[in-house]
Design an enzyme around this catalytic site. Structure first.
Site, mmCIF file in Angstrom:
data_model
loop_
_atom_site.group_PDB
_atom_site.id
_atom_site.type_symbol
_atom_site.label_atom_id
_atom_site.label_comp_id
_atom_site.label_asym_id
_atom_site.label_seq_id
_atom_site.Cartn_x
_atom_site.Cartn_y
_atom_site.Cartn_z
ATOM 1 C CB SER A 158 -0.939 0.002 1.209
ATOM 2 O OG SER A 158 -0.188 -0.151 2.393
ATOM 3 C CG ASP A 349 -0.690 4.562 8.936
ATOM 4 O OD1 ASP A 349 0.545 4.433 8.826
ATOM 5 O OD2 ASP A 349 -1.497 4.144 8.080
ATOM 6 C CG HIS A 352 -0.132 3.783 4.827
ATOM 7 N ND1 HIS A 352 -0.477 2.970 5.881
ATOM 8 C CD2 HIS A 352 -0.017 2.981 3.747
ATOM 9 C CE1 HIS A 352 -0.578 1.715 5.459
ATOM 10 N NE2 HIS A 352 -0.294 1.693 4.167
#
Ligand SMILES: *[C@@H]1O[C@H](CO)[C@@H](O)[C@H](O)[C@H]1NC(C)=O
Ligand SMILES: *[C@@H]1O[C@H](CO)[C@@H](O)[C@H](O)[C@H]1NC(C)=O
Ligand SMILES: *[C@@H]1O[C@H](CO)[C@@H](O)[C@H](O)[C@H]1NC(C)=O
Ligand SMILES: *[C@@H]1O[C@H](CO)[C@@H](O)[C@H](O)[C@H]1NC(C)=O
Ligand SMILES: *[C@@H]1O[C@H](CO)[C@@H](O)[C@H](O)[C@H]1NC(C)=O
Ligand SMILES: *[C@@H]1O[C@H](CO)[C@@H](O)[C@H](O)[C@H]1NC(C)=O
Ligand SMILES: *[C@@H]1O[C@H](CO)[C@@H](O)[C@H](O)[C@H]1NC(C)=O
Length: 377
Positions: A158, A349, A352
């Site tokens: 991702s 997070d 990302h």
């Protein structure tokens, strides 16, 4: 087959003792590289006998592309001696961001930090400045010309999807509506640009090698199994692609032998990236970025017979603790709830990246290197 969740094996404790793993592990690094067919692209460009790329521009009357030759100017070419990966982030709110979050419809909600409620936006205004030279300014038309009749594919997890979406956003502003389309064929996403007969593609293969986690939605987090010596299954889908950009790392995390996250930042809440609004200045290298694995990667790339370039974006990304989605992203496909956001220790997070943001720089580097190679061949 190797069970990543079993007790550590030789793989992690003595990486140099297993040749098979020696070969594969380098492929699993947090850096991006181009594989193989770049040379084909460059040779084709060369064989065209043109000393310039073709610029396409709209004729307003009939909305058709015209081909207008342009130069690749000398100041757009990175000097061979310059290590573009060594440098610093400089404040530049005049030229950055290169596109606006709300004018690029292709961003998934995992990366749209502003829309998700992030209060500050300074993270969008930093430009990477190499110490020894300047990066060429990203020119979407030139990028598309380099991709004419070509396929560019980003393969990885991702984080790599962020780089794919960034590239789509970087070029989409110059493409007429209706002249492009996005096709979803999980685990692939294809952005096609008709006028250029080009496509920018994303292929989700988090380990790159075959694994039981390859299904786009049905993949276990625990009990992952990877087949270390097999890329056969995925290779079929990237065969014939002109430019391949690989990335993988975080799925290989196997603490404490392969760390992939950095929780040792100072200044942030609980040492993570939450509430960070400025890049790190000065020397910083997190223990999550394993230099030993990286040096194996370097050795392997040097031995390959094909044209591979390493985009060593690890250091520049390490500085950007402010660029992560933090609590303004997703968890298991859903935006964090207000309640979850109030517990950054558990929910921030720090893997990302917000877009526009750091992955745009990865693409500027990719663009610069493609132009450089074009010029040299
Ligand atoms: C290249 O640039 C030079 C100087 O700006 C210009 O004279 C020439 O026409 C350009 N060539 C092409 C093919 O655009
Ligand atoms: C850009 O940054 C400078 C220096 O921090 C600031 O004075 C200026 O107001 C900023 N401009 C915009 C448009 O945000
Ligand atoms: C479009 O590009 C593909 C390669 O990606 C090529 O095989 C095909 O011939 C091109 N089509 C046209 C009409 O040029
Ligand atoms: C999901 O994957 C597991 C393991 O690969 C498999 O056993 C299961 O049947 C799959 N479930 C669905 C709904 O495809
Ligand atoms: C991973 O991090 C732990 C601390 O969380 C540390 O003890 C260990 O040495 C690290 N491993 C590597 C390979 O850097
Ligand atoms: C975030 O940091 C600022 C100072 O940089 C501080 O005033 C604020 O309280 C912090 N927010 C939270 C939720 O901790
Ligand atoms: C990537 O860059 C880092 C720091 O700039 C350096 O230590 C490392 O050796 C480089 N890796 C490779 C494979 O060149």
């Amino acid at each position: 087959m190797l069970n990543l969740d079993s007790t550590p094996t030789n793989m992690t404790t003595h990486p140099t003792q297993d040749r098979r793993i020696l070969f594969l592990f380098p492929l699993a690094l947090g850096s991006f590289f181009l594989l193989g067919t770049v040379r084909v692209l460059l040779d084709n460009l060369k064989n065209n006998q043109f000393q310039f790329l073709w610029q396409s521009s709209f004729s307003r009357d009939n909305n058709k592309f015209l081909r207008v030759p342009i130069n690749v100017t000398l100041d757009e070419v990175i000097e061979e001696s310059c290590n573009v990966f060594e440098g610093q982030w400089v404040w530049d709110n005049v030229t950055y961001p290169l596109y606006k979050e709300d004018t690029c419809p292709y961003l998934v909600k995992q990366v749209t930090c502003q829309r998700n409620g992030r209060p500050d936006s300074l993270y969008q205004n930093w430009r990477w400045q190499p110490h020894g030279c300047n990066l060429p300014r990203f020119n979407a038309l030139k990028m598309l010309e380099m991709l004419r009749d070509k396929r560019l594919m980003f393969i990885g997890d991702s984080i790599q999807r962020g780089m794919f979406e960034s590239m789509v956003c970087l070029v989409q502003s110059v493409i007429a509506d209706g002249d492009h389309s996005t096709i979803r064929v999980p685990p692939r996403k294809i952005f096609r640009i008709e006028e250029f007969n080009a496509s920018i593609e994303y292929y989700w293969a988090p380990f790159m090698v075959e694994s039981i986690s390859d299904h786009a939605t049905n993949h276990t987090v625990l009990k992952r199994l990877v087949k270390l010596d097999s890329v056969e299954k995925h290779r079929k889908l990237w065969e014939g692609v002109d430019i391949l950009v690989f990335e993988s790392y975080v799925w290989w995390m196997h603490k404490p032998f392969i760390n992939a996250t950095n929780w040792e930042w100072r200044g942030g809440i609980d040492g993570n990236c939450f509430n960070e609004t400025q890049p790190i200045r000065g020397p910083y290298w997190g223990t999550g970025s394993n230099l030993e694995i990286m040096s194996i990667l370097k050795d392997v790339i040097n031995k390959l017979q094909i044209n591979v370039r390493l985009l060593n974006i690890t250091q520049l990304s390490e500085y950007r603790k402010d660029g992560h989605t933090s609590v303004f992203g997703e968890r298991r496909g859903k935006l964090l709830t207000r309640q979850q956001r109030s517990v950054p220790k558990a929910y921030a997070d720090c893997i990302h990246w917000c877009l526009p943001g750091v992955p745009d720089t990865w693409n500027e580097l990719l663009y610069g290197i493609l132009l450089q190679d074009y010029r040299n061949h």
